[in-house]
Enzyme design. Sequence first.
Site, PDB file in Angstrom:
ATOM      1  N   HIS A 221       0.859  -1.179   0.000  1.00  0.00           N
ATOM      2  CA  HIS A 221       0.000   0.000   0.000  1.00  0.00           C
ATOM      3  C   HIS A 221       0.898   1.233   0.000  1.00  0.00           C
ATOM      4  CE1 HIS A 221      -4.080  -1.772   1.417  1.00  0.00           C
ATOM      5  NE2 HIS A 221      -3.404  -2.662   0.718  1.00  0.00           N
ATOM      6  N   CYS A 252      -8.240  -1.320   3.137  1.00  0.00           N
ATOM      7  CA  CYS A 252      -8.689  -2.460   3.929  1.00  0.00           C
ATOM      8  C   CYS A 252      -9.821  -2.004   4.820  1.00  0.00           C
ATOM      9  CB  CYS A 252      -7.545  -3.015   4.776  1.00  0.00           C
ATOM     10  SG  CYS A 252      -8.055  -4.356   5.871  1.00  0.00           S
ATOM     11  N   ASN A 261      -3.955   0.870  -2.628  1.00  0.00           N
ATOM     12  CA  ASN A 261      -2.946  -0.070  -3.087  1.00  0.00           C
ATOM     13  C   ASN A 261      -1.992   0.605  -4.070  1.00  0.00           C
ATOM     14  OD1 ASN A 261      -3.935  -2.814  -2.079  1.00  0.00           O
ATOM     15  ND2 ASN A 261      -5.773  -2.033  -3.080  1.00  0.00           N
TER      16      ASN A 261
END
Length: 312
Positions: A221, A252, A261
């Site tokens: 990330h 998340c 990401n």
Amino acid sequence: MTRDLPMTVPSPGLPDHVTIYEVGARDGLQNEAAVVPVEVKAEFLHRLAAAGLPVLEATSFVHPKWVPQLADAADLLNRLVRAEGVDYPVLVPNERGLDRALEAGVSHVAIFGSATETFAKRNLNRTLDEQFAMFAPVVQRALSAGLRVRGYVSMCFGDPWEGAVAPEQVASVARRLVEMGCHQLSLGDTIGTGTPGHVDAVLDACVAAGVPVRQLAVHFHDTYGQALANTLTALRRGVRTVDASAGGLGGCPYAESATGNLATEDLVWMLDGLGIGHGVDLDALVGTSVWMAEQLGRPSPSRVVRALTGGA
């Protein structure tokens, strides 16, 4: 005027080819507040396949209560026109999820484990050790049915509740998943705190624990802008599969500090500059991310998308 292109300058010690494991349709969309119509998700996958991405993680058979965005998993797979040569893995959290995946006719599933006690309890409602007892029948049944099984390991580089995570602890979880039968492990920097030296340490620990680099993938990330640097470090160590999300979508739902990401376009730009093959048409991919950003009503966070489209 032609668009910018990176100058190709190969660097010693890097692979000739990298497999991009595209997670935009699942990880990228899973924590969107507004439910994305199933037709849009199907079109997103169609466009990603047309751009040349070889692996598209399509969805997850998680309970709708926990991730409402993915409640349409079965419907999506029914609508999906699978492109030849493209792999469409799905995430399965437990045996019920595997049942649904088998009913949908998938050939590749993934399980999602944790490297830390706290996240295992928050994400799986299990202790660190209990998660393996939950995964074991899923993996065994999937392998018996001829499916490939990928293992995700989250919180490999830091945990928002526990702080620093010992590389040896990550390696222990990785080894147990490999011994269970996972063909590949994706090491996740869930909150984006990893740095290149830390990546080396985690890979060293995994190799020392008997997990070969050829079975490892990385999932970074970009919370602190380290995703590409960390990816390059992993490639130099022999990693050949990199997770990325078109347009930099995702995070998340169980870790508020987890932002987007690694953007697939940013990864492709770096790989092109290094002369590393990947099979992806960058222009088609950028067009897909611009289209998806329009569906979501906000610009893409990918720097390459913005650079090539004037901020789209």
